[in-house]
Design a protein around this motif. Structure first.
Motif, PDB file in Angstrom:
ATOM      1  N   GLN A 245      43.656  38.943  49.252  1.00 32.99           N
ATOM      2  CA  GLN A 245      43.327  40.349  49.506  1.00 32.99           C
ATOM      3  C   GLN A 245      43.896  41.249  48.413  1.00 32.99           C
ATOM      4  OE1 GLN A 245      44.823  40.900  53.478  1.00 32.99           O
ATOM      5  NE2 GLN A 245      42.958  40.116  54.425  1.00 32.99           N
ATOM      6  N   ALA A 246      45.105  40.978  47.967  1.00 28.10           N
ATOM      7  CA  ALA A 246      45.710  41.782  46.898  1.00 28.10           C
ATOM      8  C   ALA A 246      44.929  41.626  45.602  1.00 28.10           C
ATOM      9  CB  ALA A 246      47.169  41.367  46.697  1.00 28.10           C
ATOM     10  N   ALA A 247      44.506  40.401  45.283  1.00 29.03           N
ATOM     11  CA  ALA A 247      43.728  40.168  44.069  1.00 29.03           C
ATOM     12  C   ALA A 247      42.389  40.888  44.138  1.00 29.03           C
ATOM     13  CB  ALA A 247      43.518  38.666  43.859  1.00 29.03           C
ATOM     14  N   ALA A 248      41.762  40.899  45.299  1.00 29.77           N
ATOM     15  CA  ALA A 248      40.485  41.596  45.461  1.00 29.77           C
ATOM     16  C   ALA A 248      40.660  43.094  45.282  1.00 29.77           C
ATOM     17  CB  ALA A 248      39.884  41.292  46.830  1.00 29.77           C
ATOM     18  N   LYS A 249      41.739  43.635  45.800  1.00 31.83           N
ATOM     19  CA  LYS A 249      41.996  45.075  45.669  1.00 31.83           C
ATOM     20  C   LYS A 249      42.234  45.440  44.198  1.00 31.83           C
ATOM     21  CE  LYS A 249      43.859  47.214  48.940  1.00 31.83           C
ATOM     22  NZ  LYS A 249      43.847  48.331  49.785  1.00 31.83           N
ATOM     23  N   ILE A 250      42.972  44.614  43.484  1.00 28.35           N
ATOM     24  CA  ILE A 250      43.215  44.856  42.060  1.00 28.35           C
ATOM     25  C   ILE A 250      41.905  44.775  41.285  1.00 28.35           C
ATOM     26  CG2 ILE A 250      44.291  43.898  39.978  1.00 28.35           C
ATOM     27  CD1 ILE A 250      46.663  43.098  41.812  1.00 28.35           C
ATOM     28  N   ALA A 251      41.120  43.759  41.574  1.00 25.96           N
ATOM     29  CA  ALA A 251      39.843  43.594  40.874  1.00 25.96           C
ATOM     30  C   ALA A 251      38.925  44.784  41.144  1.00 25.96           C
ATOM     31  CB  ALA A 251      39.167  42.290  41.302  1.00 25.96           C
ATOM     32  N   GLU A 252      38.908  45.253  42.377  1.00 23.16           N
ATOM     33  CA  GLU A 252      38.048  46.386  42.728  1.00 23.16           C
ATOM     34  C   GLU A 252      38.413  47.625  41.916  1.00 23.16           C
ATOM     35  OE1 GLU A 252      37.055  49.156  46.598  1.00 23.16           O
ATOM     36  OE2 GLU A 252      37.828  47.145  46.905  1.00 23.16           O
ATOM     37  N   SER A 253      39.699  47.909  41.823  1.00 22.92           N
ATOM     38  CA  SER A 253      40.102  49.096  41.066  1.00 22.92           C
ATOM     39  C   SER A 253      39.853  48.913  39.573  1.00 22.92           C
ATOM     40  CB  SER A 253      41.568  49.431  41.334  1.00 22.92           C
ATOM     41  OG  SER A 253      42.420  48.385  40.904  1.00 22.92           O
ATOM     42  N   ASN A 254      40.024  47.700  39.074  1.00 21.37           N
ATOM     43  CA  ASN A 254      39.798  47.451  37.646  1.00 21.37           C
ATOM     44  C   ASN A 254      38.328  47.525  37.260  1.00 21.37           C
ATOM     45  OD1 ASN A 254      42.496  47.119  36.978  1.00 21.37           O
ATOM     46  ND2 ASN A 254      42.460  44.925  37.320  1.00 21.37           N
TER      47      ASN A 254
ATOM     48  N   TRP B  79      31.269  49.018  37.905  1.00 20.48           N
ATOM     49  CA  TRP B  79      30.343  48.864  39.013  1.00 20.48           C
ATOM     50  C   TRP B  79      29.643  50.166  39.379  1.00 20.48           C
ATOM     51  CZ3 TRP B  79      34.415  45.855  42.280  1.00 20.48           C
ATOM     52  CH2 TRP B  79      34.467  44.527  41.838  1.00 20.48           C
ATOM     53  N   SER B  80      30.306  51.273  39.159  1.00 22.00           N
ATOM     54  CA  SER B  80      29.756  52.574  39.552  1.00 22.00           C
ATOM     55  C   SER B  80      29.145  53.266  38.336  1.00 22.00           C
ATOM     56  CB  SER B  80      30.854  53.453  40.157  1.00 22.00           C
ATOM     57  OG  SER B  80      31.370  52.861  41.311  1.00 22.00           O
ATOM     58  N   ASN B  81      27.885  52.957  38.074  1.00 17.24           N
ATOM     59  CA  ASN B  81      27.195  53.614  36.977  1.00 17.24           C
ATOM     60  C   ASN B  81      25.726  53.769  37.338  1.00 17.24           C
ATOM     61  OD1 ASN B  81      25.633  51.255  35.943  1.00 17.24           O
ATOM     62  ND2 ASN B  81      27.700  50.435  35.583  1.00 17.24           N
ATOM     63  N   ASP B  82      25.060  54.665  36.645  1.00 21.04           N
ATOM     64  CA  ASP B  82      23.669  54.970  36.958  1.00 21.04           C
ATOM     65  C   ASP B  82      22.746  53.763  36.759  1.00 21.04           C
ATOM     66  OD1 ASP B  82      24.345  57.512  37.651  1.00 21.04           O
ATOM     67  OD2 ASP B  82      23.938  58.336  35.652  1.00 21.04           O
TER      68      ASP B  82
END
Length: 66
Positions: A41-50, A55-58
């Motif tokens: 879970q910690a690795a997933a949270k780090i990956a998400e923020s990195n 991931w968030s682009n037009d």
């Protein structure tokens, strides 16, 4: 000891040795998986923020709606 634990012991006792080894390996697997869950879970949270900016682009917005 809980009734559930005693029930499991009662079911395991008559098993032949090779099956007891399998039960032990499975219990070890379950304990390892449980121990690794916070790390995963910690690795997933780090990956998400990195990767949030990637991931968030037009260009990828169409994929987000799928």
């Amino acid at each position: 000891m809980t009734a559930t634990a005693q029930g499991l012991i009662d079911k395991i006792k008559p098993l032949p040795p090779q099956h007891l080894a399998e039960v032990e390996e499975f219990v070890d697997f379950l304990r390892t998986r449980e121990d690794d869950q916070p790390l995963t879970q910690a690795a997933a949270k780090i990956a998400e923020s990195n990767f949030a900016a990637k991931w968030s682009n037009d260009e990828d917005a169409a994929y987000d709606r799928i």
